[in-house]
Scaffold this motif. Structure first.
Motif, PDB file in Angstrom:
ATOM      1  N   ALA A 183      14.632 -42.669 -16.739  1.00  0.00           N
ATOM      2  CA  ALA A 183      15.734 -42.079 -17.510  1.00  0.00           C
ATOM      3  C   ALA A 183      15.238 -40.885 -18.314  1.00  0.00           C
ATOM      4  O   ALA A 183      15.927 -39.859 -18.423  1.00  0.00           O
ATOM      5  CB  ALA A 183      16.356 -43.124 -18.430  1.00  0.00           C
ATOM      6  N   GLU A 184      14.043 -40.990 -18.856  1.00  0.00           N
ATOM      7  CA  GLU A 184      13.474 -39.882 -19.624  1.00  0.00           C
ATOM      8  C   GLU A 184      13.183 -38.675 -18.724  1.00  0.00           C
ATOM      9  O   GLU A 184      13.400 -37.526 -19.119  1.00  0.00           O
ATOM     10  CB  GLU A 184      12.192 -40.350 -20.325  1.00  0.00           C
ATOM     11  CG  GLU A 184      11.720 -39.417 -21.405  1.00  0.00           C
ATOM     12  CD  GLU A 184      10.544 -39.973 -22.188  1.00  0.00           C
ATOM     13  OE1 GLU A 184       9.724 -39.144 -22.645  1.00  0.00           O
ATOM     14  OE2 GLU A 184      10.426 -41.201 -22.349  1.00  0.00           O
ATOM     15  N   VAL A 185      12.711 -38.938 -17.510  1.00  0.00           N
ATOM     16  CA  VAL A 185      12.455 -37.853 -16.556  1.00  0.00           C
ATOM     17  C   VAL A 185      13.766 -37.150 -16.213  1.00  0.00           C
ATOM     18  O   VAL A 185      13.850 -35.916 -16.224  1.00  0.00           O
ATOM     19  CB  VAL A 185      11.758 -38.384 -15.282  1.00  0.00           C
ATOM     20  CG1 VAL A 185      11.734 -37.326 -14.186  1.00  0.00           C
ATOM     21  CG2 VAL A 185      10.335 -38.847 -15.593  1.00  0.00           C
ATOM     22  N   ILE A 186      14.800 -37.921 -15.923  1.00  0.00           N
ATOM     23  CA  ILE A 186      16.106 -37.342 -15.585  1.00  0.00           C
ATOM     24  C   ILE A 186      16.628 -36.512 -16.759  1.00  0.00           C
ATOM     25  O   ILE A 186      17.144 -35.405 -16.572  1.00  0.00           O
ATOM     26  CB  ILE A 186      17.102 -38.450 -15.175  1.00  0.00           C
ATOM     27  CG1 ILE A 186      16.674 -39.040 -13.824  1.00  0.00           C
ATOM     28  CG2 ILE A 186      18.528 -37.914 -15.112  1.00  0.00           C
ATOM     29  CD1 ILE A 186      17.412 -40.305 -13.426  1.00  0.00           C
ATOM     30  N   LYS A 187      16.466 -37.040 -17.959  1.00  0.00           N
ATOM     31  CA  LYS A 187      16.897 -36.310 -19.156  1.00  0.00           C
ATOM     32  C   LYS A 187      16.130 -34.990 -19.286  1.00  0.00           C
ATOM     33  O   LYS A 187      16.704 -33.968 -19.682  1.00  0.00           O
ATOM     34  CB  LYS A 187      16.688 -37.181 -20.395  1.00  0.00           C
ATOM     35  CG  LYS A 187      17.178 -36.561 -21.676  1.00  0.00           C
ATOM     36  CD  LYS A 187      16.969 -37.507 -22.855  1.00  0.00           C
ATOM     37  CE  LYS A 187      17.394 -36.838 -24.155  1.00  0.00           C
ATOM     38  NZ  LYS A 187      17.142 -37.692 -25.308  1.00  0.00           N
ATOM     39  N   ALA A 188      14.840 -35.004 -18.956  1.00  0.00           N
ATOM     40  CA  ALA A 188      14.019 -33.784 -19.052  1.00  0.00           C
ATOM     41  C   ALA A 188      14.553 -32.683 -18.138  1.00  0.00           C
ATOM     42  O   ALA A 188      14.502 -31.503 -18.486  1.00  0.00           O
ATOM     43  CB  ALA A 188      12.560 -34.093 -18.713  1.00  0.00           C
ATOM     44  N   PHE A 189      15.088 -33.055 -16.979  1.00  0.00           N
ATOM     45  CA  PHE A 189      15.654 -32.056 -16.074  1.00  0.00           C
ATOM     46  C   PHE A 189      16.899 -31.409 -16.675  1.00  0.00           C
ATOM     47  O   PHE A 189      17.247 -30.286 -16.319  1.00  0.00           O
ATOM     48  CB  PHE A 189      15.983 -32.674 -14.709  1.00  0.00           C
ATOM     49  CG  PHE A 189      14.813 -32.718 -13.778  1.00  0.00           C
ATOM     50  CD1 PHE A 189      14.551 -31.668 -12.915  1.00  0.00           C
ATOM     51  CD2 PHE A 189      13.955 -33.806 -13.762  1.00  0.00           C
ATOM     52  CE1 PHE A 189      13.473 -31.699 -12.060  1.00  0.00           C
ATOM     53  CE2 PHE A 189      12.870 -33.854 -12.916  1.00  0.00           C
ATOM     54  CZ  PHE A 189      12.620 -32.803 -12.063  1.00  0.00           C
ATOM     55  N   GLY A 190      17.564 -32.109 -17.575  1.00  0.00           N
ATOM     56  CA  GLY A 190      18.762 -31.568 -18.210  1.00  0.00           C
ATOM     57  C   GLY A 190      18.485 -30.698 -19.415  1.00  0.00           C
ATOM     58  O   GLY A 190      19.400 -30.032 -19.920  1.00  0.00           O
ATOM     59  N   ALA A 191      17.242 -30.693 -19.893  1.00  0.00           N
ATOM     60  CA  ALA A 191      16.896 -29.846 -21.037  1.00  0.00           C
ATOM     61  C   ALA A 191      17.128 -28.385 -20.654  1.00  0.00           C
ATOM     62  O   ALA A 191      16.820 -27.975 -19.524  1.00  0.00           O
ATOM     63  CB  ALA A 191      15.442 -30.064 -21.435  1.00  0.00           C
ATOM     64  N   PRO A 192      17.699 -27.587 -21.558  1.00  0.00           N
ATOM     65  CA  PRO A 192      18.061 -26.204 -21.211  1.00  0.00           C
ATOM     66  C   PRO A 192      16.927 -25.390 -20.580  1.00  0.00           C
ATOM     67  O   PRO A 192      17.137 -24.705 -19.578  1.00  0.00           O
ATOM     68  CB  PRO A 192      18.499 -25.599 -22.548  1.00  0.00           C
ATOM     69  CG  PRO A 192      18.948 -26.769 -23.359  1.00  0.00           C
ATOM     70  CD  PRO A 192      18.086 -27.921 -22.927  1.00  0.00           C
ATOM     71  N   GLU A 193      15.726 -25.481 -21.139  1.00  0.00           N
ATOM     72  CA  GLU A 193      14.619 -24.682 -20.585  1.00  0.00           C
ATOM     73  C   GLU A 193      14.229 -25.146 -19.184  1.00  0.00           C
ATOM     74  O   GLU A 193      13.928 -24.328 -18.311  1.00  0.00           O
ATOM     75  CB  GLU A 193      13.397 -24.696 -21.517  1.00  0.00           C
ATOM     76  CG  GLU A 193      12.728 -26.047 -21.707  1.00  0.00           C
ATOM     77  CD  GLU A 193      13.353 -26.947 -22.763  1.00  0.00           C
ATOM     78  OE1 GLU A 193      12.777 -28.019 -23.024  1.00  0.00           O
ATOM     79  OE2 GLU A 193      14.407 -26.603 -23.339  1.00  0.00           O
ATOM     80  N   VAL A 225       7.999 -26.737  -9.640  1.00  0.00           N
ATOM     81  CA  VAL A 225       8.658 -26.782 -10.950  1.00  0.00           C
ATOM     82  C   VAL A 225       9.131 -28.209 -11.233  1.00  0.00           C
ATOM     83  O   VAL A 225       8.897 -28.756 -12.318  1.00  0.00           O
ATOM     84  CB  VAL A 225       9.840 -25.783 -11.028  1.00  0.00           C
ATOM     85  CG1 VAL A 225      10.630 -25.959 -12.319  1.00  0.00           C
ATOM     86  CG2 VAL A 225       9.341 -24.354 -10.893  1.00  0.00           C
ATOM     87  N   ALA A 226       9.763 -28.830 -10.252  1.00  0.00           N
ATOM     88  CA  ALA A 226      10.259 -30.199 -10.425  1.00  0.00           C
ATOM     89  C   ALA A 226       9.107 -31.161 -10.691  1.00  0.00           C
ATOM     90  O   ALA A 226       9.210 -32.046 -11.549  1.00  0.00           O
ATOM     91  CB  ALA A 226      11.034 -30.636  -9.179  1.00  0.00           C
ATOM     92  N   THR A 227       8.026 -30.979  -9.986  1.00  0.00           N
ATOM     93  CA  THR A 227       6.863 -31.839 -10.169  1.00  0.00           C
ATOM     94  C   THR A 227       6.269 -31.675 -11.562  1.00  0.00           C
ATOM     95  O   THR A 227       5.907 -32.648 -12.215  1.00  0.00           O
ATOM     96  CB  THR A 227       5.810 -31.531  -9.085  1.00  0.00           C
ATOM     97  OG1 THR A 227       6.403 -31.739  -7.800  1.00  0.00           O
ATOM     98  CG2 THR A 227       4.599 -32.426  -9.215  1.00  0.00           C
ATOM     99  N   GLN A 228       6.194 -30.447 -12.038  1.00  0.00           N
ATOM    100  CA  GLN A 228       5.643 -30.198 -13.373  1.00  0.00           C
ATOM    101  C   GLN A 228       6.533 -30.794 -14.463  1.00  0.00           C
ATOM    102  O   GLN A 228       6.034 -31.368 -15.430  1.00  0.00           O
ATOM    103  CB  GLN A 228       5.457 -28.698 -13.614  1.00  0.00           C
ATOM    104  CG  GLN A 228       4.743 -28.383 -14.921  1.00  0.00           C
ATOM    105  CD  GLN A 228       3.333 -28.941 -14.975  1.00  0.00           C
ATOM    106  OE1 GLN A 228       2.519 -28.622 -14.132  1.00  0.00           O
ATOM    107  NE2 GLN A 228       3.046 -29.787 -15.952  1.00  0.00           N
ATOM    108  N   ILE A 229       7.830 -30.706 -14.289  1.00  0.00           N
ATOM    109  CA  ILE A 229       8.753 -31.298 -15.266  1.00  0.00           C
ATOM    110  C   ILE A 229       8.529 -32.816 -15.331  1.00  0.00           C
ATOM    111  O   ILE A 229       8.445 -33.396 -16.419  1.00  0.00           O
ATOM    112  CB  ILE A 229      10.226 -30.957 -14.915  1.00  0.00           C
ATOM    113  CG1 ILE A 229      10.478 -29.459 -15.114  1.00  0.00           C
ATOM    114  CG2 ILE A 229      11.197 -31.798 -15.753  1.00  0.00           C
ATOM    115  CD1 ILE A 229      11.798 -28.967 -14.534  1.00  0.00           C
TER     116      ILE A 229
END
Length: 154
Positions: A23-33, A59-63
């Motif tokens: 859930a935290e990973v998914i949330k990180a993808f939603g962060a504006p930056e 990019v996805a992997t780094q996030i």
């Protein structure tokens, strides 16, 4: 005597802990930056699978790695996430693709852990599908079944 060259054991997370990290990973993808980084990578990829490997997946992997490193998923060891998720069995550096950066190891270990829980927990399976949809293009399978085996019906 234990061999010191063995790969480190991935963190042991319960299904509930894995769900929280996911859930935290998914949330990180939603962060504006991060959303902006992903959008720029998508624009650069132009819906081309090869360019997605080059621009979008790093990019996805780094996030993901930025989140999961706090839970013990290190960035050392094995890689191969790009090609495995793309369905390619070529080794790193083959077919003109670049060798994999070291931060893939933690993401690969996390992906394996999540995969191990997908059959046990429908919510994890759903969340995993949602995460993959954020950076993998939808794949359409050719029709199969009665009368569609590539053989002309007479």
């Amino acid at each position: 005597m234990a061999a010191s060259s063995q790969a480190p054991v991935p963190p042991a997370l319960s299904a509930e802990q894995a769900k929280a990290v996911l859930a935290e990973v998914i949330k990180a993808f939603g962060a504006p930056e991060n959303a902006q980084r992903m959008e720029e990578a998508r624009d650069n990829a132009c819906n081309d699978m090869g360019k997605m490997l080059q621009f979008l997946l790093p990019v996805a992997t780094q996030i993901q790695q930025d989140v999961i490193k706090a839970y013990g998923f290190s960035s050392d060891g094995e890689g191969g996430l790009f090609l495995r998720r793309a369905g390619c069995s070529e080794p790193a550096g083959a077919a003109g693709l670049p060798a994999h950066p070291p931060f893939l190891a933690g993401v690969l270990k996390f992906a394996r852990l999540i995969k191990s829980y997908e059959s046990q927990d429908p919510e994890i399976a759903s969340m995993s599908g949602k995460l993959k949809a954020m950076f993998l293009p939808p794949m359409t399978l050719p029709p199969h079944g009665v009368g569609t085996g590539g053989v002309a019906a007479s």
